[in-house]
Design an enzyme around this catalytic site. Structure first.
Site, PDB file in Angstrom:
ATOM      1  N   ASP A 123      32.812  49.438  44.454  1.00  0.00           N
ATOM      2  CA  ASP A 123      31.553  49.530  43.731  1.00  0.00           C
ATOM      3  C   ASP A 123      31.260  51.025  43.536  1.00  0.00           C
ATOM      4  O   ASP A 123      31.792  51.870  44.261  1.00  0.00           O
ATOM      5  CB  ASP A 123      30.458  48.854  44.561  1.00  0.00           C
ATOM      6  CG  ASP A 123      29.097  48.979  43.922  1.00  0.00           C
ATOM      7  OD1 ASP A 123      28.982  48.715  42.715  1.00  0.00           O
ATOM      8  OD2 ASP A 123      28.146  49.360  44.631  1.00  0.00           O
TER       9      ASP A 123
ATOM     10  N   ASP B 292      27.727  52.621  42.292  1.00  0.00           N
ATOM     11  CA  ASP B 292      26.376  53.052  42.681  1.00  0.00           C
ATOM     12  C   ASP B 292      26.096  52.678  44.144  1.00  0.00           C
ATOM     13  O   ASP B 292      26.061  51.501  44.485  1.00  0.00           O
ATOM     14  CB  ASP B 292      25.329  52.363  41.791  1.00  0.00           C
ATOM     15  CG  ASP B 292      25.532  52.654  40.305  1.00  0.00           C
ATOM     16  OD1 ASP B 292      25.787  53.816  39.962  1.00  0.00           O
ATOM     17  OD2 ASP B 292      25.420  51.716  39.491  1.00  0.00           O
TER      18      ASP B 292
ATOM     19  N   GLY C 286      22.637  46.191  42.758  1.00  0.00           N
ATOM     20  CA  GLY C 286      23.899  45.580  42.316  1.00  0.00           C
ATOM     21  C   GLY C 286      23.792  44.651  41.126  1.00  0.00           C
ATOM     22  O   GLY C 286      24.807  44.285  40.552  1.00  0.00           O
TER      23      GLY C 286
ATOM     24  N   ARG D  69      21.233  45.182  34.423  1.00  0.00           N
ATOM     25  CA  ARG D  69      19.984  45.761  33.928  1.00  0.00           C
ATOM     26  C   ARG D  69      18.983  44.669  33.554  1.00  0.00           C
ATOM     27  O   ARG D  69      17.824  44.711  33.928  1.00  0.00           O
ATOM     28  CB  ARG D  69      20.276  46.646  32.717  1.00  0.00           C
ATOM     29  CG  ARG D  69      19.165  47.619  32.393  1.00  0.00           C
ATOM     30  CD  ARG D  69      19.533  48.473  31.197  1.00  0.00           C
ATOM     31  NE  ARG D  69      20.832  49.119  31.353  1.00  0.00           N
ATOM     32  CZ  ARG D  69      21.524  49.681  30.364  1.00  0.00           C
ATOM     33  NH1 ARG D  69      21.037  49.692  29.141  1.00  0.00           N
ATOM     34  NH2 ARG D  69      22.715  50.232  30.581  1.00  0.00           N
TER      35      ARG D  69
ATOM     36  N   SER E  58      27.381  48.337  36.261  1.00  0.00           N
ATOM     37  CA  SER E  58      26.698  49.302  35.391  1.00  0.00           C
ATOM     38  C   SER E  58      27.427  49.557  34.075  1.00  0.00           C
ATOM     39  O   SER E  58      28.632  49.802  34.045  1.00  0.00           O
ATOM     40  CB  SER E  58      26.535  50.627  36.130  1.00  0.00           C
ATOM     41  OG  SER E  58      26.007  51.600  35.258  1.00  0.00           O
TER      42      SER E  58
ATOM     43  N   ASN F 162      26.797  52.162  32.556  1.00  0.00           N
ATOM     44  CA  ASN F 162      26.915  53.628  32.588  1.00  0.00           C
ATOM     45  C   ASN F 162      28.079  54.094  33.466  1.00  0.00           C
ATOM     46  O   ASN F 162      28.189  55.292  33.757  1.00  0.00           O
ATOM     47  CB  ASN F 162      25.614  54.241  33.122  1.00  0.00           C
ATOM     48  CG  ASN F 162      24.466  54.107  32.133  1.00  0.00           C
ATOM     49  OD1 ASN F 162      24.518  54.680  31.048  1.00  0.00           O
ATOM     50  ND2 ASN F 162      23.446  53.323  32.473  1.00  0.00           N
TER      51      ASN F 162
ATOM     52  N   ASP G 297      27.811  47.888  48.432  1.00  0.00           N
ATOM     53  CA  ASP G 297      26.572  48.158  49.184  1.00  0.00           C
ATOM     54  C   ASP G 297      25.475  47.136  48.864  1.00  0.00           C
ATOM     55  O   ASP G 297      24.380  47.248  49.402  1.00  0.00           O
ATOM     56  CB  ASP G 297      26.040  49.565  48.880  1.00  0.00           C
ATOM     57  CG  ASP G 297      25.467  49.663  47.488  1.00  0.00           C
ATOM     58  OD1 ASP G 297      26.138  49.171  46.552  1.00  0.00           O
ATOM     59  OD2 ASP G 297      24.358  50.195  47.332  1.00  0.00           O
TER      60      ASP G 297
HETATM   61  C1  BG6 Z   1      24.620  48.442  39.436  1.00  0.00           C
HETATM   62  C2  BG6 Z   1      23.419  48.991  40.159  1.00  0.00           C
HETATM   63  O1  BG6 Z   1      25.759  49.138  39.817  1.00  0.00           O
HETATM   64  O2  BG6 Z   1      24.448  48.562  38.027  1.00  0.00           O
HETATM   65  C3  BG6 Z   1      22.155  48.323  39.669  1.00  0.00           C
HETATM   66  O3  BG6 Z   1      23.576  48.753  41.544  1.00  0.00           O
HETATM   67  C4  BG6 Z   1      22.054  48.455  38.141  1.00  0.00           C
HETATM   68  O4  BG6 Z   1      21.051  48.926  40.294  1.00  0.00           O
HETATM   69  C5  BG6 Z   1      23.313  47.887  37.510  1.00  0.00           C
HETATM   70  O5  BG6 Z   1      20.913  47.768  37.651  1.00  0.00           O
HETATM   71  C6  BG6 Z   1      23.294  48.011  35.986  1.00  0.00           C
HETATM   72  O6  BG6 Z   1      23.345  49.359  35.623  1.00  0.00           O
HETATM   73  P1  BG6 Z   1      23.144  49.919  34.148  1.00  0.00           P
HETATM   74  O7  BG6 Z   1      23.619  51.336  34.265  1.00  0.00           O
HETATM   75  O8  BG6 Z   1      24.026  49.092  33.249  1.00  0.00           O
HETATM   76  O9  BG6 Z   1      21.719  49.787  33.802  1.00  0.00           O
HETATM   77 MG    MG Z   2      26.141  49.380  44.486  1.00  0.00          MG
END
Ligand code: BG6
Ligand code: MG
Length: 219
Positions: free
Chosen positions: A9, A11, A46, A49, A116, A118, A170
């Site tokens: 993972d 984040d 985790g 969005r 994510s 991102n 996590d």
């Molecule tokens: C996860 C995070 O990795 O990604 C979450 O733990 C987050 O908190 C999720 O909401 C989605 O991320 P993003 O960057 O697509 O908004």
């Molecule tokens: Mg995480």
């Protein structure tokens, strides 16, 4: 079965972006006058969005139109991406860089399995976009954690059977996803959050690779 690959993972395991996610959601919650603190944030860890926003809004969700929900997600992401500008290759969580080195030194394959969208942006800021054999992220699958899809996709990218993969996570939703994928789950964080994992450490820095490898082989 021998361990062939690790799916990490991002984040909260490799870097502290989970804190930025929290702060960005807090900004949206303030604007919408919704009480939101660290305790509530645990449920967002985790998850995607959209699911995060649904949890944050709770009973108020039906009051918002799809366009309003989209606008809130866009606002949150803009705040979050602004925070990402601060990230540099110095922003690994303690032990994260050593973990990557240790895996490489043992000839294990490494993938990212993050919800994510991102992911690539964060990996690029950290200077490790090319450090992985596969990247499974929020754009890769339709069903996010706690569904197993993201980790199964990562295993497919690595051409490795799920039973030979170790997931490091996590988030409670991530541990659930790893177990549903029939993978060996390593939890990073408190017992109350990741206690269902096969092995648990308080932080990435505490993770003991030899301990993971021997515990896996004993199972
Ligand atoms: C996860 C995070 O990795 O990604 C979450 O733990 C987050 O908190 C999720 O909401 C989605 O991320 P993003 O960057 O697509 O908004
Ligand atoms: Mg995480």
């Amino acid at each position: 079965m021998k361990i062939q690959a690790f799916i990490l993972d991002l984040d909260g395991v490799l870097t502290n972006t989970s804190e930025y996610h929290f702060q960005a959601w807090q900004r949206i919650a303030e604007e919408e006058h919704i009480p939101f603190g660290r305790q509530e944030n645990e449920r967002l860890r985790g998850v995607s969005r959209r699911r995060s926003l649904e949890i944050l809004l709770g009973d108020a969700l039906p009051r918002y139109s799809e366009a309003q929900l989209q606008a809130m997600m866009d606002r949150k992401n803009a705040v979050y991406q602004k925070m990402l500008e601060q990230i540099t290759p110095d922003d690994f969580l303690p032990g994260a860089s050593e973990l990557l080195d240790g895996l490489r030194a043992r000839g294990l394959k490494i993938a990212i399995g993050s919800a994510s969208k991102n992911t690539r942006l964060v990996l690029d800021r950290l200077g490790i976009l090319d450090a992985f054999d596969g990247i499974a992220d929020g754009n890769s699958v339709a069903h996010s954690k706690p569904a197993p899809d993201i980790f199964l996709h990562a295993a497919a990218l690595l051409d490795t059977p799920p039973a030979s993969c170790v997931v490091v996570e996590d988030a409670e939703s991530g541990i659930t996803a790893a177990l549903a994928a029939k993978m060996f789950a390593v939890g990073i964080g408190p017992q109350a959050r990741v206690g269902k994992a096969h092995l648990r450490y308080d932080s990435t820095a505490q993770l003991d690779l030899e301990d993971v490898l021997t515990t896996f082989e004993r199972l």
